[in-house]
Design a protein around this motif. Structure first.
Motif, PDB file in Angstrom:
ATOM      1  N   GLU A  34      52.823  31.404  29.908  1.00  0.00           N
ATOM      2  CA  GLU A  34      52.794  31.545  31.351  1.00  0.00           C
ATOM      3  C   GLU A  34      53.198  30.222  32.011  1.00  0.00           C
ATOM      4  OE1 GLU A  34      52.188  34.205  33.221  1.00  0.00           O
ATOM      5  OE2 GLU A  34      51.961  35.478  31.457  1.00  0.00           O
ATOM      6  N   PRO A  35      53.868  30.297  33.170  1.00  0.00           N
ATOM      7  CA  PRO A  35      54.325  29.064  33.837  1.00  0.00           C
ATOM      8  C   PRO A  35      53.218  28.045  34.090  1.00  0.00           C
ATOM      9  CG  PRO A  35      55.396  30.971  34.811  1.00  0.00           C
ATOM     10  CD  PRO A  35      54.370  31.504  33.857  1.00  0.00           C
ATOM     11  N   ALA A  36      52.060  28.505  34.574  1.00  0.00           N
ATOM     12  CA  ALA A  36      50.965  27.568  34.838  1.00  0.00           C
ATOM     13  C   ALA A  36      50.478  26.912  33.552  1.00  0.00           C
ATOM     14  CB  ALA A  36      49.809  28.285  35.534  1.00  0.00           C
ATOM     15  N   ALA A  37      50.416  27.695  32.482  1.00  0.00           N
ATOM     16  CA  ALA A  37      49.995  27.153  31.188  1.00  0.00           C
ATOM     17  C   ALA A  37      51.017  26.158  30.662  1.00  0.00           C
ATOM     18  CB  ALA A  37      49.788  28.283  30.185  1.00  0.00           C
ATOM     19  N   LEU A  38      52.299  26.423  30.896  1.00  0.00           N
ATOM     20  CA  LEU A  38      53.357  25.517  30.476  1.00  0.00           C
ATOM     21  C   LEU A  38      53.233  24.173  31.182  1.00  0.00           C
ATOM     22  CD1 LEU A  38      56.084  24.754  29.173  1.00  0.00           C
ATOM     23  CD2 LEU A  38      57.206  25.940  31.081  1.00  0.00           C
ATOM     24  N   ALA A  39      53.054  24.207  32.503  1.00  0.00           N
ATOM     25  CA  ALA A  39      52.929  22.958  33.262  1.00  0.00           C
ATOM     26  C   ALA A  39      51.739  22.142  32.770  1.00  0.00           C
ATOM     27  CB  ALA A  39      52.790  23.264  34.751  1.00  0.00           C
ATOM     28  N   MET A  40      50.611  22.802  32.528  1.00  0.00           N
ATOM     29  CA  MET A  40      49.425  22.076  32.082  1.00  0.00           C
ATOM     30  C   MET A  40      49.594  21.543  30.666  1.00  0.00           C
ATOM     31  SD  MET A  40      46.541  20.804  32.746  1.00  0.00           S
ATOM     32  CE  MET A  40      46.170  21.559  34.339  1.00  0.00           C
ATOM     33  N   ARG A  41      50.168  22.341  29.790  1.00  0.00           N
ATOM     34  CA  ARG A  41      50.371  21.873  28.416  1.00  0.00           C
ATOM     35  C   ARG A  41      51.257  20.636  28.379  1.00  0.00           C
ATOM     36  NH1 ARG A  41      54.325  22.552  24.722  1.00  0.00           N
ATOM     37  NH2 ARG A  41      55.372  24.225  25.874  1.00  0.00           N
ATOM     38  N   LEU A  42      52.337  20.655  29.162  1.00  0.00           N
ATOM     39  CA  LEU A  42      53.253  19.524  29.160  1.00  0.00           C
ATOM     40  C   LEU A  42      52.635  18.285  29.803  1.00  0.00           C
ATOM     41  CD1 LEU A  42      56.656  21.260  29.961  1.00  0.00           C
ATOM     42  CD2 LEU A  42      55.778  20.494  27.746  1.00  0.00           C
ATOM     43  N   ALA A  43      51.852  18.469  30.865  1.00  0.00           N
ATOM     44  CA  ALA A  43      51.173  17.326  31.486  1.00  0.00           C
ATOM     45  C   ALA A  43      50.232  16.661  30.486  1.00  0.00           C
ATOM     46  CB  ALA A  43      50.416  17.773  32.732  1.00  0.00           C
ATOM     47  N   ARG A  44      49.469  17.463  29.777  1.00  0.00           N
ATOM     48  CA  ARG A  44      48.545  16.927  28.776  1.00  0.00           C
ATOM     49  C   ARG A  44      49.302  16.260  27.630  1.00  0.00           C
ATOM     50  NH1 ARG A  44      43.088  19.418  28.832  1.00  0.00           N
ATOM     51  NH2 ARG A  44      42.997  18.769  26.656  1.00  0.00           N
ATOM     52  N   ALA A  45      50.392  16.893  27.187  1.00  0.00           N
ATOM     53  CA  ALA A  45      51.151  16.366  26.061  1.00  0.00           C
ATOM     54  C   ALA A  45      51.795  15.025  26.410  1.00  0.00           C
ATOM     55  CB  ALA A  45      52.219  17.369  25.634  1.00  0.00           C
ATOM     56  N   LYS A  46      52.303  14.905  27.635  1.00  0.00           N
ATOM     57  CA  LYS A  46      52.922  13.647  28.059  1.00  0.00           C
ATOM     58  C   LYS A  46      51.897  12.520  28.084  1.00  0.00           C
ATOM     59  CE  LYS A  46      56.425  15.945  30.910  1.00  0.00           C
ATOM     60  NZ  LYS A  46      56.878  16.214  32.303  1.00  0.00           N
ATOM     61  N   ALA A  47      50.723  12.804  28.675  1.00  0.00           N
ATOM     62  CA  ALA A  47      49.674  11.789  28.729  1.00  0.00           C
ATOM     63  C   ALA A  47      49.196  11.411  27.332  1.00  0.00           C
ATOM     64  CB  ALA A  47      48.511  12.288  29.579  1.00  0.00           C
ATOM     65  N   ARG A  48      49.026  12.398  26.466  1.00  0.00           N
ATOM     66  CA  ARG A  48      48.541  12.145  25.102  1.00  0.00           C
ATOM     67  C   ARG A  48      49.536  11.331  24.294  1.00  0.00           C
ATOM     68  NH1 ARG A  48      45.837  10.960  21.413  1.00  0.00           N
ATOM     69  NH2 ARG A  48      44.955   9.888  23.209  1.00  0.00           N
TER      70      ARG A  48
END
Length: 214
Positions: free
Chosen positions: A47-61
């Protein structure tokens, strides 16, 4: 007994986006920027919202893992029209097709932000709903030729002339649409000991450093 003030932990923006860099600079906290090097390909059925959150977390991590002791900000934005994600157009023809498809419709922009210090992660997803005007093709072409928003999801820069394409914007945070939700981010940073208002002092440097200097 007066205790010495604690030095705030170094802050890194896990992005080389000039839009996010300029937004973060508003908070008057010194920060470095670093490219996270994250694959942004959506997962099957994501889902688009899940994609945005996953990528935000992945970038920070990704950056936090390379820079222990730092507080790292990751962010990502996904636009959604009729349930389908809209990416960055990349060129004139794709941008025109996006704007034509959005005429008279509401588009939801999910702007996710994650803050990671290597021990914990705090996140927020700020949703902005933009209703686009019915604008003719000639006006859309003229807008694109002038502003060239090809690196912007949805092909319209609300902080510039793109605002003229919109009939209504609904959001709890006006900066979210530009790429980084500063209201939510300020709240999260305060929890990491980086409240912008607590660290103001004479001679404070707010200029971001060059990419990859983390």
């Amino acid at each position: 007994m007066n205790l010495p003030a604690q030095t705030p932990r170094p802050l890194i923006l896990a992005s080389t986006s000039r839009y996010r860099r300029d937004l973060l600079a508003r908070l008057c906290l010194p920060f470095a920027v670093a490219a996270p090097g994250v694959d942004e390909t959506p997962q099957p059925g994501e889902e688009p919202a899940a994609l945005a959150m996953r990528l935000a977390r992945a970038k920070a991590r990704a950056v936090a893992a390379q820079c222990p002791g730092n507080v790292v900000i990751g962010s990502d934005q996904v636009a959604v029209l009729d349930g389908e994600p809209i990416g960055k157009p990349g060129d004139f023809d794709r941008a025109l097709a996006q704007l034509q498809a959005m005429r008279g419709k509401a588009v939801a922009f999910h702007t996710a932000v994650a803050v990671d210090d290597g021990e914990r992660v705090e996140t927020a997803d700020v949703v902005t709903r933009c209703t686009f005007r019915q604008v003719g093709d000639d006006a859309l072409r003229a807008y694109l030729e002038l502003e060239q928003p090809y690196d912007t999801a949805g092909s319209a820069k609300a902080e510039a002339l793109g605002i003229a394409l919109m009939e209504r914007i609904e959001s709890d945070d006006p900066t979210a649409l530009i790429g980084l939700p500063l209201i939510a981010l300020t709240r999260i940073l305060a929890g990491f000991g980086l409240d912008p208002l607590d660290h103001l002092h004479p001679g404070h440097s707010t200029a971001p450093r060059a990419p990859h200097d983390a």
